[in-house]
Design a protein around this motif. Structure first.
Motif, mmCIF file in Angstrom:
data_model
loop_
_atom_site.group_PDB
_atom_site.id
_atom_site.type_symbol
_atom_site.label_atom_id
_atom_site.label_comp_id
_atom_site.label_asym_id
_atom_site.label_seq_id
_atom_site.Cartn_x
_atom_site.Cartn_y
_atom_site.Cartn_z
ATOM 1 N N ILE A 73 0.840 -1.197 0.000
ATOM 2 C CA ILE A 73 0.000 0.000 0.000
ATOM 3 C C ILE A 73 0.874 1.246 0.000
ATOM 4 N N ARG A 74 1.847 1.239 0.884
ATOM 5 C CA ARG A 74 2.890 2.262 0.930
ATOM 6 C C ARG A 74 4.065 1.655 1.676
ATOM 7 N N PRO A 75 5.254 2.237 1.599
ATOM 8 C CA PRO A 75 6.391 1.644 2.300
ATOM 9 C C PRO A 75 6.077 1.387 3.775
ATOM 10 N N GLY A 76 6.310 0.155 4.207
ATOM 11 C CA GLY A 76 6.042 -0.208 5.591
ATOM 12 C C GLY A 76 4.661 -0.792 5.831
ATOM 13 N N LEU A 77 3.811 -0.815 4.812
ATOM 14 C CA LEU A 77 2.465 -1.363 4.985
ATOM 15 C C LEU A 77 2.077 -2.180 3.761
ATOM 16 N N ALA A 78 1.832 -3.461 3.990
ATOM 17 C CA ALA A 78 1.369 -4.356 2.934
ATOM 18 C C ALA A 78 0.255 -5.227 3.482
ATOM 19 N N VAL A 79 -0.677 -5.575 2.625
ATOM 20 C CA VAL A 79 -1.749 -6.495 2.989
ATOM 21 C C VAL A 79 -1.363 -7.871 2.466
ATOM 22 N N GLY A 80 -1.378 -8.858 3.356
ATOM 23 C CA GLY A 80 -0.995 -10.202 2.966
ATOM 24 C C GLY A 80 0.414 -10.559 3.372
ATOM 25 N N GLY A 81 1.012 -9.728 4.216
ATOM 26 C CA GLY A 81 2.392 -9.966 4.630
ATOM 27 C C GLY A 81 2.552 -10.779 5.890
ATOM 28 N N GLY A 82 1.459 -11.273 6.448
ATOM 29 C CA GLY A 82 1.551 -12.103 7.647
ATOM 30 C C GLY A 82 0.853 -11.512 8.857
ATOM 31 N N THR A 83 0.879 -10.194 8.990
ATOM 32 C CA THR A 83 0.182 -9.527 10.084
ATOM 33 C C THR A 83 -1.153 -9.003 9.574
ATOM 34 N N PRO A 84 -2.257 -9.347 10.244
ATOM 35 C CA PRO A 84 -3.562 -8.866 9.779
ATOM 36 C C PRO A 84 -3.623 -7.341 9.758
ATOM 37 N N VAL A 85 -4.246 -6.820 8.716
ATOM 38 C CA VAL A 85 -4.415 -5.373 8.557
ATOM 39 C C VAL A 85 -5.875 -5.022 8.796
ATOM 40 N N VAL A 86 -6.098 -4.058 9.682
ATOM 41 C CA VAL A 86 -7.455 -3.595 9.957
ATOM 42 C C VAL A 86 -7.658 -2.255 9.256
ATOM 43 N N ILE A 87 -8.684 -2.205 8.421
ATOM 44 C CA ILE A 87 -9.114 -0.991 7.737
ATOM 45 C C ILE A 87 -10.399 -0.538 8.419
ATOM 46 N N LEU B 44 -22.069 -13.843 5.893
ATOM 47 C CA LEU B 44 -20.626 -13.794 5.681
ATOM 48 C C LEU B 44 -20.122 -15.180 5.310
ATOM 49 N N ASP B 45 -19.616 -15.331 4.104
ATOM 50 C CA ASP B 45 -19.212 -16.633 3.564
ATOM 51 C C ASP B 45 -17.708 -16.821 3.757
ATOM 52 N N LEU B 46 -17.328 -17.181 4.971
ATOM 53 C CA LEU B 46 -15.907 -17.348 5.256
ATOM 54 C C LEU B 46 -15.322 -18.558 4.535
ATOM 55 N N ALA B 47 -16.141 -19.561 4.261
ATOM 56 C CA ALA B 47 -15.630 -20.737 3.548
ATOM 57 C C ALA B 47 -15.119 -20.352 2.161
ATOM 58 N N SER B 48 -15.882 -19.531 1.443
ATOM 59 C CA SER B 48 -15.429 -19.096 0.122
ATOM 60 C C SER B 48 -14.230 -18.166 0.219
ATOM 61 N N ALA B 49 -14.164 -17.362 1.284
ATOM 62 C CA ALA B 49 -13.008 -16.481 1.466
ATOM 63 C C ALA B 49 -11.740 -17.301 1.666
ATOM 64 N N VAL B 50 -11.840 -18.358 2.465
ATOM 65 C CA VAL B 50 -10.687 -19.252 2.660
ATOM 66 C C VAL B 50 -10.350 -19.960 1.356
ATOM 67 N N ALA B 51 -11.365 -20.381 0.626
ATOM 68 C CA ALA B 51 -11.120 -21.024 -0.663
ATOM 69 C C ALA B 51 -10.412 -20.075 -1.622
ATOM 70 N N ALA B 52 -10.782 -18.793 -1.596
ATOM 71 C CA ALA B 52 -10.124 -17.812 -2.468
ATOM 72 C C ALA B 52 -8.645 -17.702 -2.130
ATOM 73 N N LYS B 53 -8.303 -17.793 -0.847
ATOM 74 C CA LYS B 53 -6.887 -17.775 -0.468
ATOM 75 C C LYS B 53 -6.176 -19.029 -0.953
ATOM 76 N N GLN B 54 -6.856 -20.163 -0.899
ATOM 77 C CA GLN B 54 -6.238 -21.414 -1.326
ATOM 78 C C GLN B 54 -6.077 -21.505 -2.839
ATOM 79 N N LEU B 55 -6.989 -20.900 -3.576
ATOM 80 C CA LEU B 55 -6.985 -21.009 -5.031
ATOM 81 C C LEU B 55 -6.138 -19.952 -5.724
ATOM 82 N N THR B 56 -5.849 -18.841 -5.033
ATOM 83 C CA THR B 56 -5.138 -17.726 -5.654
ATOM 84 C C THR B 56 -3.910 -17.351 -4.838
ATOM 85 N N HIS B 57 -3.177 -16.344 -5.359
ATOM 86 C CA HIS B 57 -2.076 -15.763 -4.594
ATOM 87 C C HIS B 57 -2.457 -14.381 -4.077
ATOM 88 N N LEU B 58 -3.743 -14.043 -4.104
ATOM 89 C CA LEU B 58 -4.187 -12.719 -3.698
ATOM 90 C C LEU B 58 -4.497 -12.675 -2.205
#
Length: 273
Positions: free
Chosen positions: A19-33, A185-199
């Motif tokens: 997102i900007r230097p020092g902040l990325a989404v998907g880097g291991g630490t959960p990001v709260v918006i 809230l479809d958390l199963a599909s959200a987890v599947a999206a993580k498993q199927l993609t690199h996003l």
């Protein structure tokens, strides 16, 4: 999937989105918006931004262009809302995310925002998705309430196919027969999206639940499921909000959630007992 997609090139191996230097989404630490549904006044968005910063959330959200079910509902402040949101972000040092609805408004929104959001109603606005694939800004793609997992990923592919692979997926609830909550809230599909993609994949339990008392528990569930963050609606005074006040957390609610998630005062979920 009917054919291999760019977004499924490395399934299960999340590529962080900077997102900007020092902040990325998907880097291991959960990001709260966090932030209000709509930018309403200078005082409201400043107070919201300060509350978001104080609680330890990493990004500020706020709507300037609001697609509403009723044409008589508050539609947002437009460019003035973008300016106020950006000023609040600068005041607190928080990057900002806001929705873009029209391909012709991409350059305008990109001047103010660090992360451009495609709302659920526009998930299959293919002209918008294609145009966002040609800019050098990260894109947050919300799932439509009636979209299948395959349709959601193909929407992301429209952005990626034009060269912009800085995409974050956001599960925000799907329409089911349940009426107590706004969506499901479809958390199963959200987890599947993580498993199927690199996003990276995050969740928006505020829109999914529509009830503030359910939001913290579902946000914790999203993080427990391994998602990369959550997007939460927070308003300094939800009772006076011009849109979606019933699902907005108070600043105190946000601080309690951050503490429960182990994200208050620099701690992370991984450090929680």
């Amino acid at each position: 999937m009917a054919r291999p997609l760019r977004v499924t090139a490395e399934p299960g191996r999340t590529r962080p989105v900077l997102i900007r230097p020092g902040l990325a989404v998907g880097g291991g630490t959960p990001v709260v918006i966090a932030g209000p549904c709509s930018v309403e006044t200078p005082e409201q968005i400043r107070a919201a931004a300060q509350a978001v910063r104080r609680a330890g959330a990493r990004m500020l959200r706020g709507g300037a262009f609001k697609p509403r079910t009723s044409p008589y509902s508050f539609q947002g402040l437009g460019e003035e809302g973008l300016r106020l949101l950006a000023q609040a972000g600068q005041l607190t040092g928080l990057p900002v995310v806001t929705e873009v609805m029209d391909p012709q408004e991409i350059d305008l929104v990109a001047r103010y925002a660090d992360l451009l959001q495609v709302g659920a109603r526009n998930m299959q606005n293919f002209r918008l998705l294609t145009a966002l694939g040609e800019i050098d800004k990260p894109v947050l793609l919300k799932r439509g309430p009636g979209a299948t997992l395959e349709e959601w990923l193909n929407a992301a592919e429209y952005v990626a196919s034009r060269g912009n692979e800085r995409i974050i997926l956001c599960e925000r609830g799907i329409r089911t027969f349940e009426t107590y909550t706004r969506y499901t809230l479809d958390l199963a599909s959200a987890v599947a999206a993580k498993q199927l993609t690199h996003l990276p994949v995050i969740a928006d339990p505020s829109h999914a639940c529509g009830r503030r008392e359910l939001v913290p528990a579902m946000a914790l569930a999203a993080l427990a499921a391994g998602l990369d963050g959550v997007m939460l609606e927070v308003h300094p005074d939800p009772a006076r909000a011009l849109s979606d006040g019933e699902q907005a957390l108070t600043p105190v609610d946000l601080e309690r959630f951050m503490a429960a998630a182990g994200l208050l005062s620099g701690t992370s979920a991984a450090d929680s007992p």
